[in-house]
Motif scaffolding. Structure first.
Motif, PDB file in Angstrom:
ATOM      1  N   HIS A  88     -12.766   5.925  -4.490  1.00  0.00           N
ATOM      2  CA  HIS A  88     -11.961   5.241  -5.512  1.00  0.00           C
ATOM      3  C   HIS A  88     -11.260   4.035  -4.883  1.00  0.00           C
ATOM      4  N   LYS A  89     -11.202   2.931  -5.631  1.00  0.00           N
ATOM      5  CA  LYS A  89     -10.500   1.738  -5.162  1.00  0.00           C
ATOM      6  C   LYS A  89      -9.219   1.554  -5.962  1.00  0.00           C
ATOM      7  N   SER A  90      -8.186   1.051  -5.294  1.00  0.00           N
ATOM      8  CA  SER A  90      -6.930   0.752  -5.979  1.00  0.00           C
ATOM      9  C   SER A  90      -6.285  -0.470  -5.340  1.00  0.00           C
ATOM     10  N   LYS A  91      -5.301  -1.020  -6.048  1.00  0.00           N
ATOM     11  CA  LYS A  91      -4.597  -2.212  -5.596  1.00  0.00           C
ATOM     12  C   LYS A  91      -3.120  -1.875  -5.413  1.00  0.00           C
ATOM     13  N   ASN A  92      -2.534  -2.391  -4.335  1.00  0.00           N
ATOM     14  CA  ASN A  92      -1.114  -2.204  -4.068  1.00  0.00           C
ATOM     15  C   ASN A  92      -0.512  -3.531  -3.638  1.00  0.00           C
ATOM     16  N   LYS A  93       0.628  -3.853  -4.214  1.00  0.00           N
ATOM     17  CA  LYS A  93       1.339  -5.060  -3.811  1.00  0.00           C
ATOM     18  C   LYS A  93       1.816  -4.931  -2.376  1.00  0.00           C
ATOM     19  N   VAL A  94       1.754  -6.035  -1.649  1.00  0.00           N
ATOM     20  CA  VAL A  94       2.314  -6.071  -0.304  1.00  0.00           C
ATOM     21  C   VAL A  94       3.832  -5.958  -0.435  1.00  0.00           C
ATOM     22  N   ALA A  95       4.437  -5.102   0.367  1.00  0.00           N
ATOM     23  CA  ALA A  95       5.893  -4.930   0.358  1.00  0.00           C
ATOM     24  C   ALA A  95       6.518  -5.883   1.381  1.00  0.00           C
ATOM     25  N   THR A  96       7.750  -6.259   1.134  1.00  0.00           N
ATOM     26  CA  THR A  96       8.427  -7.214   2.017  1.00  0.00           C
ATOM     27  C   THR A  96       8.635  -6.677   3.425  1.00  0.00           C
TER      28      THR A  96
END
Length: 115
Positions: A88-96
């Motif tokens: 499964h593929k997913s997307k996550n925002k880069v955290a600061t």
């Protein structure tokens, strides 16, 4: 810590808690104002979410490897993960507070080669 989702149509509690990375054993604190979905040190994730970030409804729980870095206008930089167990593929925002060197390294993997 659990907080009720502030997004219409979501009928679950978003889980925002610290965790120890299953890949590198780094201790990750909760992410203020959001939900931490990946290790801030090695960028690996775990397949815990099924439909929305923070729902923790997946039954897989496989380790998710960061595959590439993408950029989406207002959202900013996004890490594309793929589950090593179910693909499964997913997307996550880069955290600061993510490891900037690892972000750069991931971005270099996907940049076009110059000849």
């Amino acid at each position: 810590m659990s907080t009720k989702s502030n997004q219409p149509g979501r009928k679950f509690f978003v889980i925002n808690e610290g965790f120890i990375c299953k890949n590198c054993e780094h201790t990750n604190p909760p992410l203020a104002g959001s939900c931490r979905n990946h290790c801030q040190e090695c960028l690996f994730s775990r397949h815990d979410d099924a439909n929305f970030p923070g729902d923790r409804l997946s039954g897989c729980h496989g380790l998710m490897k960061p595959q590439k870095l993408d950029y989406k206008g207002q959202k900013g930089y996004i890490i594309i993960h793929q589950c090593l167990k179910c693909r499964h593929k997913s997307k996550n925002k880069v955290a600061t507070d993510d490891n900037f060197d690892k972000i750069i390294e991931l971005g270099k993997k996907n940049s076009p080669k110059k000849y």
